[in-house]
Design a protein around this motif. Structure first.
Motif, PDB file in Angstrom:
ATOM      1  N   GLY A  45      13.392  33.857  -7.688  1.00  0.00           N
ATOM      2  CA  GLY A  45      14.127  34.816  -8.571  1.00  0.00           C
ATOM      3  C   GLY A  45      15.718  34.054  -8.544  1.00  0.00           C
ATOM      4  N   THR A  46      16.213  34.256  -9.589  1.00  0.00           N
ATOM      5  CA  THR A  46      17.659  33.847  -9.426  1.00  0.00           C
ATOM      6  C   THR A  46      18.573  35.120  -9.150  1.00  0.00           C
ATOM      7  N   GLN A  47      17.907  36.271  -9.009  1.00  0.00           N
ATOM      8  CA  GLN A  47      18.672  37.383  -8.491  1.00  0.00           C
ATOM      9  C   GLN A  47      17.773  37.944  -7.536  1.00  0.00           C
ATOM     10  N   SER A  48      18.180  38.743  -6.609  1.00  0.00           N
ATOM     11  CA  SER A  48      17.414  39.659  -5.716  1.00  0.00           C
ATOM     12  C   SER A  48      16.744  40.792  -6.580  1.00  0.00           C
ATOM     13  N   SER A  49      17.341  41.156  -7.331  1.00  0.00           N
ATOM     14  CA  SER A  49      16.938  42.336  -8.576  1.00  0.00           C
ATOM     15  C   SER A  49      15.400  41.571  -9.226  1.00  0.00           C
ATOM     16  N   ALA A  50      15.513  40.408  -9.570  1.00  0.00           N
ATOM     17  CA  ALA A  50      14.408  39.806 -10.204  1.00  0.00           C
ATOM     18  C   ALA A  50      13.224  39.565  -9.065  1.00  0.00           C
ATOM     19  N   LEU A  51      13.557  39.234  -7.959  1.00  0.00           N
ATOM     20  CA  LEU A  51      12.515  39.311  -6.835  1.00  0.00           C
ATOM     21  C   LEU A  51      11.869  40.546  -6.623  1.00  0.00           C
ATOM     22  N   ARG A  52      12.714  41.579  -6.567  1.00  0.00           N
ATOM     23  CA  ARG A  52      12.306  42.802  -6.376  1.00  0.00           C
ATOM     24  C   ARG A  52      11.125  43.304  -7.755  1.00  0.00           C
ATOM     25  N   ARG A  53      11.596  43.320  -8.688  1.00  0.00           N
ATOM     26  CA  ARG A  53      10.715  43.467 -10.057  1.00  0.00           C
ATOM     27  C   ARG A  53       9.215  42.642 -10.052  1.00  0.00           C
ATOM     28  N   HIS A  54       9.460  41.205  -9.724  1.00  0.00           N
ATOM     29  CA  HIS A  54       8.392  40.313  -9.402  1.00  0.00           C
ATOM     30  C   HIS A  54       7.303  41.057  -8.641  1.00  0.00           C
ATOM     31  N   VAL A  55       7.814  41.381  -7.240  1.00  0.00           N
ATOM     32  CA  VAL A  55       6.929  41.964  -6.109  1.00  0.00           C
ATOM     33  C   VAL A  55       6.265  43.111  -6.641  1.00  0.00           C
ATOM     34  N   LYS A  56       7.184  44.163  -7.294  1.00  0.00           N
ATOM     35  CA  LYS A  56       6.473  45.250  -7.769  1.00  0.00           C
ATOM     36  C   LYS A  56       5.577  45.361  -8.770  1.00  0.00           C
ATOM     37  N   SER A  57       5.727  44.249  -9.810  1.00  0.00           N
ATOM     38  CA  SER A  57       4.801  43.986 -10.872  1.00  0.00           C
ATOM     39  C   SER A  57       3.606  43.220 -10.346  1.00  0.00           C
ATOM     40  N   VAL A  58       3.687  42.057  -9.912  1.00  0.00           N
ATOM     41  CA  VAL A  58       2.733  41.147  -9.772  1.00  0.00           C
ATOM     42  C   VAL A  58       1.807  41.696  -8.313  1.00  0.00           C
ATOM     43  N   HIS A  59       2.524  41.811  -7.150  1.00  0.00           N
ATOM     44  CA  HIS A  59       1.778  42.117  -5.798  1.00  0.00           C
ATOM     45  C   HIS A  59       1.614  43.427  -5.528  1.00  0.00           C
ATOM     46  N   GLU A  60       2.302  44.643  -6.124  1.00  0.00           N
ATOM     47  CA  GLU A  60       2.059  45.960  -5.937  1.00  0.00           C
ATOM     48  C   GLU A  60       1.432  46.487  -7.048  1.00  0.00           C
ATOM     49  N   GLY A  61       1.247  46.092  -8.160  1.00  0.00           N
ATOM     50  CA  GLY A  61       0.641  46.351  -9.159  1.00  0.00           C
ATOM     51  C   GLY A  61       1.362  47.476 -10.112  1.00  0.00           C
ATOM     52  N   VAL A  62       2.370  47.653  -9.921  1.00  0.00           N
ATOM     53  CA  VAL A  62       3.200  48.716 -10.527  1.00  0.00           C
ATOM     54  C   VAL A  62       3.206  48.500 -12.056  1.00  0.00           C
ATOM     55  N   ARG A  63       2.814  49.642 -12.795  1.00  0.00           N
ATOM     56  CA  ARG A  63       2.727  49.671 -14.184  1.00  0.00           C
ATOM     57  C   ARG A  63       3.241  50.949 -14.582  1.00  0.00           C
ATOM     58  N   TYR A  64       3.908  50.892 -15.888  1.00  0.00           N
ATOM     59  CA  TYR A  64       4.264  52.300 -16.506  1.00  0.00           C
ATOM     60  C   TYR A  64       3.426  52.338 -17.954  1.00  0.00           C
ATOM     61  N   PRO A  65       2.570  53.257 -17.799  1.00  0.00           N
ATOM     62  CA  PRO A  65       1.684  53.510 -18.780  1.00  0.00           C
ATOM     63  C   PRO A  65       2.428  54.313 -19.873  1.00  0.00           C
TER      64      PRO A  65
END
Length: 88
Positions: A45-65
């Motif tokens: 990620g170009t910013q730490s916030s982008a990395l956090r979003r990536h980890v949550k969505s891709v590796h932790e499977g966080v979704r907003y239904p």
């Protein structure tokens, strides 16, 4: 730098921002190549916030239904855009 208008321009490109902290992030990520690598895959990620979003969505499977259909977003703002577009 045009401080009277609260503008912080980059001295290397046409980027401008109202906040000095955003200019610092811009310079580090765009001009100095700073990246925040994922420890679980090749994502950088170009910013730490982008990395956090990536980890949550891709590796932790966080979704907003969506409460009106089967759609699931990876970010809250994307869910809001979906709801405005399809359910208003």
């Amino acid at each position: 730098m045009d401080v009277t208008r609260g503008s912080y321009p980059c001295d290397q490109c046409n980027y401008k921002t109202k906040y000095k902290s955003d200019l610092t992030k811009h310079i580090k990520s765009i001009h100095e190549g700073e990246r925040h690598p994922c420890t679980q895959c090749d994502f950088k990620g170009t910013q730490s916030s982008a990395l956090r979003r990536h980890v949550k969505s891709v590796h932790e499977g966080v979704r907003y239904p969506c409460d009106q259909c089967d759609y699931k977003a990876t970010r809250k703002n994307i869910l809001r855009s979906h709801q405005l577009k399809y359910h208003t």
